[in-house]
Design a protein around this motif. Structure first.
Motif, PDB file in Angstrom:
ATOM      1  N   MET A  34      -5.637 -10.820  -0.927  1.00  0.00           N
ATOM      2  CA  MET A  34      -5.050  -9.495  -1.079  1.00  0.00           C
ATOM      3  C   MET A  34      -4.221  -9.122   0.150  1.00  0.00           C
ATOM      4  O   MET A  34      -3.111  -8.594   0.040  1.00  0.00           O
ATOM      5  CB  MET A  34      -6.155  -8.451  -1.298  1.00  0.00           C
ATOM      6  N   LEU A  35      -4.769  -9.414   1.328  1.00  0.00           N
ATOM      7  CA  LEU A  35      -4.056  -9.095   2.562  1.00  0.00           C
ATOM      8  C   LEU A  35      -2.781  -9.918   2.698  1.00  0.00           C
ATOM      9  O   LEU A  35      -1.748  -9.416   3.126  1.00  0.00           O
ATOM     10  CB  LEU A  35      -4.973  -9.342   3.762  1.00  0.00           C
ATOM     11  N   GLU A  36      -2.877 -11.187   2.334  1.00  0.00           N
ATOM     12  CA  GLU A  36      -1.698 -12.043   2.424  1.00  0.00           C
ATOM     13  C   GLU A  36      -0.610 -11.549   1.476  1.00  0.00           C
ATOM     14  O   GLU A  36       0.571 -11.447   1.856  1.00  0.00           O
ATOM     15  CB  GLU A  36      -2.086 -13.488   2.088  1.00  0.00           C
ATOM     16  N   ASP A  37      -1.004 -11.220   0.242  1.00  0.00           N
ATOM     17  CA  ASP A  37      -0.030 -10.716  -0.741  1.00  0.00           C
ATOM     18  C   ASP A  37       0.588  -9.399  -0.270  1.00  0.00           C
ATOM     19  O   ASP A  37       1.798  -9.179  -0.412  1.00  0.00           O
ATOM     20  CB  ASP A  37      -0.713 -10.507  -2.099  1.00  0.00           C
ATOM     21  N   ALA A  38      -0.269  -8.511   0.289  1.00  0.00           N
ATOM     22  CA  ALA A  38       0.234  -7.220   0.758  1.00  0.00           C
ATOM     23  C   ALA A  38       1.196  -7.398   1.924  1.00  0.00           C
ATOM     24  O   ALA A  38       2.199  -6.690   2.032  1.00  0.00           O
ATOM     25  CB  ALA A  38      -0.930  -6.324   1.172  1.00  0.00           C
ATOM     26  N   SER A  39       0.894  -8.362   2.805  1.00  0.00           N
ATOM     27  CA  SER A  39       1.781  -8.615   3.947  1.00  0.00           C
ATOM     28  C   SER A  39       3.149  -9.095   3.484  1.00  0.00           C
ATOM     29  O   SER A  39       4.180  -8.656   3.989  1.00  0.00           O
ATOM     30  CB  SER A  39       1.150  -9.657   4.875  1.00  0.00           C
ATOM     31  N   ILE A  40       3.146  -9.987   2.501  1.00  0.00           N
ATOM     32  CA  ILE A  40       4.421 -10.489   1.966  1.00  0.00           C
ATOM     33  C   ILE A  40       5.200  -9.350   1.319  1.00  0.00           C
ATOM     34  O   ILE A  40       6.408  -9.187   1.535  1.00  0.00           O
ATOM     35  CB  ILE A  40       4.162 -11.625   0.966  1.00  0.00           C
ATOM     36  N   ALA A  41       4.486  -8.542   0.503  1.00  0.00           N
ATOM     37  CA  ALA A  41       5.149  -7.419  -0.169  1.00  0.00           C
ATOM     38  C   ALA A  41       5.705  -6.421   0.850  1.00  0.00           C
ATOM     39  O   ALA A  41       6.789  -5.860   0.665  1.00  0.00           O
ATOM     40  CB  ALA A  41       4.166  -6.723  -1.101  1.00  0.00           C
ATOM     41  N   LEU A  42       4.963  -6.217   1.939  1.00  0.00           N
ATOM     42  CA  LEU A  42       5.413  -5.271   2.965  1.00  0.00           C
ATOM     43  C   LEU A  42       6.675  -5.773   3.655  1.00  0.00           C
ATOM     44  O   LEU A  42       7.604  -5.004   3.923  1.00  0.00           O
ATOM     45  CB  LEU A  42       4.298  -5.061   3.981  1.00  0.00           C
ATOM     46  N   SER A  43       6.725  -7.077   3.906  1.00  0.00           N
ATOM     47  CA  SER A  43       7.902  -7.640   4.576  1.00  0.00           C
ATOM     48  C   SER A  43       9.127  -7.628   3.668  1.00  0.00           C
ATOM     49  O   SER A  43      10.263  -7.614   4.144  1.00  0.00           O
ATOM     50  CB  SER A  43       7.603  -9.070   5.028  1.00  0.00           C
ATOM     51  N   GLU A  44       8.893  -7.629   2.347  1.00  0.00           N
ATOM     52  CA  GLU A  44      10.001  -7.656   1.392  1.00  0.00           C
ATOM     53  C   GLU A  44      10.348  -6.273   0.844  1.00  0.00           C
ATOM     54  O   GLU A  44      11.273  -6.139   0.045  1.00  0.00           O
ATOM     55  CB  GLU A  44       9.660  -8.593   0.234  1.00  0.00           C
ATOM     56  N   ALA A  45       9.582  -5.245   1.249  1.00  0.00           N
ATOM     57  CA  ALA A  45       9.797  -3.905   0.706  1.00  0.00           C
ATOM     58  C   ALA A  45      11.183  -3.375   1.080  1.00  0.00           C
ATOM     59  O   ALA A  45      11.552  -3.373   2.253  1.00  0.00           O
ATOM     60  CB  ALA A  45       8.718  -2.958   1.223  1.00  0.00           C
ATOM     61  N   GLU A  46      11.921  -2.957   0.091  1.00  0.00           N
ATOM     62  CA  GLU A  46      13.260  -2.427   0.328  1.00  0.00           C
ATOM     63  C   GLU A  46      13.329  -0.918   0.132  1.00  0.00           C
ATOM     64  O   GLU A  46      14.290  -0.281   0.550  1.00  0.00           O
ATOM     65  CB  GLU A  46      14.260  -3.112  -0.610  1.00  0.00           C
ATOM     66  N   SER A  47      12.314  -0.345  -0.500  1.00  0.00           N
ATOM     67  CA  SER A  47      12.320   1.102  -0.745  1.00  0.00           C
ATOM     68  C   SER A  47      11.026   1.701  -0.228  1.00  0.00           C
ATOM     69  O   SER A  47      10.038   0.994   0.036  1.00  0.00           O
ATOM     70  CB  SER A  47      12.446   1.391  -2.242  1.00  0.00           C
ATOM     71  N   ALA A  48      11.039   3.020  -0.082  1.00  0.00           N
ATOM     72  CA  ALA A  48       9.827   3.721   0.362  1.00  0.00           C
ATOM     73  C   ALA A  48       8.708   3.524  -0.648  1.00  0.00           C
ATOM     74  O   ALA A  48       7.540   3.401  -0.276  1.00  0.00           O
ATOM     75  CB  ALA A  48      10.136   5.206   0.542  1.00  0.00           C
ATOM     76  N   ARG A  49       9.069   3.479  -1.935  1.00  0.00           N
ATOM     77  CA  ARG A  49       8.051   3.291  -2.965  1.00  0.00           C
ATOM     78  C   ARG A  49       7.365   1.928  -2.820  1.00  0.00           C
ATOM     79  O   ARG A  49       6.137   1.818  -2.925  1.00  0.00           O
ATOM     80  CB  ARG A  49       8.692   3.411  -4.350  1.00  0.00           C
ATOM     81  N   ASP A  50       8.173   0.880  -2.540  1.00  0.00           N
ATOM     82  CA  ASP A  50       7.599  -0.461  -2.354  1.00  0.00           C
ATOM     83  C   ASP A  50       6.703  -0.503  -1.120  1.00  0.00           C
ATOM     84  O   ASP A  50       5.654  -1.164  -1.119  1.00  0.00           O
ATOM     85  CB  ASP A  50       8.712  -1.503  -2.211  1.00  0.00           C
ATOM     86  N   ARG A  51       7.113   0.181  -0.069  1.00  0.00           N
ATOM     87  CA  ARG A  51       6.325   0.187   1.158  1.00  0.00           C
ATOM     88  C   ARG A  51       4.987   0.901   0.943  1.00  0.00           C
ATOM     89  O   ARG A  51       3.951   0.443   1.420  1.00  0.00           O
ATOM     90  CB  ARG A  51       7.118   0.867   2.276  1.00  0.00           C
ATOM     91  N   VAL A  52       5.007   1.998   0.217  1.00  0.00           N
ATOM     92  CA  VAL A  52       3.760   2.709  -0.084  1.00  0.00           C
ATOM     93  C   VAL A  52       2.821   1.813  -0.881  1.00  0.00           C
ATOM     94  O   VAL A  52       1.617   1.742  -0.607  1.00  0.00           O
ATOM     95  CB  VAL A  52       4.051   4.012  -0.857  1.00  0.00           C
ATOM     96  N   ARG A  53       3.366   1.116  -1.865  1.00  0.00           N
ATOM     97  CA  ARG A  53       2.542   0.237  -2.689  1.00  0.00           C
ATOM     98  C   ARG A  53       1.917  -0.876  -1.839  1.00  0.00           C
ATOM     99  O   ARG A  53       0.720  -1.168  -1.949  1.00  0.00           O
ATOM    100  CB  ARG A  53       3.366  -0.371  -3.818  1.00  0.00           C
ATOM    101  N   ALA A  54       2.726  -1.506  -0.969  1.00  0.00           N
ATOM    102  CA  ALA A  54       2.223  -2.602  -0.138  1.00  0.00           C
ATOM    103  C   ALA A  54       1.162  -2.115   0.847  1.00  0.00           C
ATOM    104  O   ALA A  54       0.148  -2.780   1.072  1.00  0.00           O
ATOM    105  CB  ALA A  54       3.379  -3.265   0.611  1.00  0.00           C
ATOM    106  N   LEU A  55       1.366  -0.945   1.439  1.00  0.00           N
ATOM    107  CA  LEU A  55       0.390  -0.411   2.382  1.00  0.00           C
ATOM    108  C   LEU A  55      -0.889   0.018   1.669  1.00  0.00           C
ATOM    109  O   LEU A  55      -1.993  -0.112   2.213  1.00  0.00           O
ATOM    110  CB  LEU A  55       0.993   0.758   3.155  1.00  0.00           C
ATOM    111  N   SER A  56      -0.755   0.519   0.434  1.00  0.00           N
ATOM    112  CA  SER A  56      -1.944   0.853  -0.358  1.00  0.00           C
ATOM    113  C   SER A  56      -2.770  -0.398  -0.605  1.00  0.00           C
ATOM    114  O   SER A  56      -4.002  -0.386  -0.470  1.00  0.00           O
ATOM    115  CB  SER A  56      -1.541   1.487  -1.692  1.00  0.00           C
ATOM    116  N   ASP A  57      -2.102  -1.493  -0.967  1.00  0.00           N
ATOM    117  CA  ASP A  57      -2.814  -2.755  -1.188  1.00  0.00           C
ATOM    118  C   ASP A  57      -3.471  -3.238   0.099  1.00  0.00           C
ATOM    119  O   ASP A  57      -4.565  -3.815   0.068  1.00  0.00           O
ATOM    120  CB  ASP A  57      -1.840  -3.821  -1.709  1.00  0.00           C
ATOM    121  N   THR A  58      -2.813  -3.014   1.238  1.00  0.00           N
ATOM    122  CA  THR A  58      -3.393  -3.416   2.524  1.00  0.00           C
ATOM    123  C   THR A  58      -4.684  -2.657   2.802  1.00  0.00           C
ATOM    124  O   THR A  58      -5.692  -3.242   3.198  1.00  0.00           O
ATOM    125  CB  THR A  58      -2.380  -3.162   3.657  1.00  0.00           C
ATOM    126  N   VAL A  59      -4.661  -1.342   2.590  1.00  0.00           N
ATOM    127  CA  VAL A  59      -5.866  -0.540   2.811  1.00  0.00           C
ATOM    128  C   VAL A  59      -6.981  -0.988   1.878  1.00  0.00           C
ATOM    129  O   VAL A  59      -8.143  -1.150   2.300  1.00  0.00           O
ATOM    130  CB  VAL A  59      -5.569   0.962   2.624  1.00  0.00           C
TER     131      VAL A  59
END
Length: 378
Positions: A34-59
């Protein structure tokens, strides 16, 4: 920094799980993924919505990882106690065994070979010793394994403090980053804009949740746009909004004999609360004696009421995707010593916060268990 701390945490979890049972190891591997997937999603996030989703998965991944560590440490402590009790029960036997071993090691060879009955007695004694020696060796091997396992279990618990500190630091940073990302998010659709004056009047003039829910249409500036959303197919399959356990069912009396239409979920302090489905935020803020409340509308004439939060996220009128964070539970982050102690007794006292969930269809409450899956421990 978040991922680095997270991976350190998971490595500690694997170590702990290997000394206990397999379940914590599986949970740790899942959290690591889960952390690995969230890290990848966070690095690829292009919008605020994507960043919120990736950080939610990280938490969520940190929450799962810390839960797996607590479980692993609890099992390690129980295993150490089990071995200690077994060794205590065999104390006399172990002492005799150690005495025999010491005698064999210290006695000179000629003395061991002499026998009062002469050569025949010595031969018979040798045959008996040959039969006893394998069993003696087996006992020694069992004792050595037990003592070695106790040493490993104690080393695990001693090293856990540093690993837990990494995990706690990581989840605190992830929560802070998530809060900021939500504040920066501006790309969500909105069905209406809240009128704060009308909202304040409604809050102050209502005495029940029924009255407040029926007056929600009054808090908007202008009309509230219609929604065609329909989640009827998800009935009975929705995940709980927070990781926790069912503490009280709808209609079940509490210690004071009071019954409520909703369910009560026991959670750990500062647990993240998320929307189980796409929904409109119809209200967020303090209400009656319920503490901070978030009211979500997944479809017309259906409201999810979540109360007991310490912090609430989002803006009234926003349409949020499924899984979007809507707040944090209260309570203080546990100190490392308290976590380790809780891990040892398994009492469940670490779930000190409660989230109340009520579902309203039309103008009446219904049992939330008709919508949510409540058969699993989060």
């Amino acid at each position: 920094m978040i991922l680095r701390a997270a991976l350190f945490l998971i490595l500690g979890l694997w170590t702990g799980a290997a000394s206990a049972e397999t379940d914590p190891a599986e949970a740790a591997r899942a959290a690591a993924q889960m952390l690995e997937d969230a890290s990848i999603a966070l690095s690829e996030a292009e919008s605020a919505r994507d960043r919120v989703r990736a950080l939610s998965d990280t938490v969520h991944a940190f929450e799962a990882g810390l839960a797996a560590m607590r479980d692993g440490l609890r099992r390690a402590s129980a295993r150490e106690g089990e071995i200690a009790a077994r060794l205590k029960a065999r104390e006399d036997e172990v002492s005799q065994l150690l005495g025999v071993l010491q005698t064999i090691e210290t006695s000179p060879p000629p003395v061991l070979l002499l026998h009062p009955s002469g050569p025949l007695g010595a031969a018979r004694s040798g045959m008996m010793l040959a039969e006893v020696t394998p069993e003696l060796k087996a006992q020694v091997d069992r004792l050595a394994r037990d003592l070695d396992e106790v040493r490993r279990l104690r080393a695990l618990q001693q090293n856990a403090a540093e690993t837990l500190q990494q995990g706690l630091t990581g989840i605190q940073q992830a929560r802070a980053d998530l809060s900021q990302a939500i504040a920066d998010r501006t790309d969500l659709p909105r069905r209406f804009t809240e009128d704060p004056v009308r909202t304040a009047i409604l809050v102050s003039s209502t005495e029940t949740l029924d009255g407040f829910a029926s007056g929600l249409s009054e808090i908007a500036e202008g009309e509230i746009s219609e929604t065609a959303a329909n989640i009827s197919s998800l009935k009975g399959e929705l995940p709980l909004p927070v990781q926790g356990v069912l503490l009280r069912r709808a209609g079940q009396a509490d210690a004071a004999g009071v019954t409520r239409a909703g369910i009560l979920i026991a959670t750990r302090p500062r647990a993240l609360v998320s929307s189980p489905t796409a929904a409109t935020i119809r209200y967020r803020g303090p209400l009656l004696d319920l503490g901070n409340v978030v009211i979500l509308e997944p479809q017309a004439d259906l409201l999810f009421v979540l109360s007991g939060l310490q912090e609430v996220y989002g803006k009234t009128g926003e349409v949020i995707p499924a899984g979007s964070p809507v707040g944090l539970m209260g309570g203080a982050n546990q100190e490392i010593g308290a976590i380790l102690s809780t891990s040892g007794d398994g009492s469940g006292t670490e779930r000190s916060e409660t989230l109340y969930i009520e579902i309203r269809e039309g103008d009446r409450p219904v049992d939330p268990e008709t919508w949510f899956r409540t058969d699993k421990d989060g």
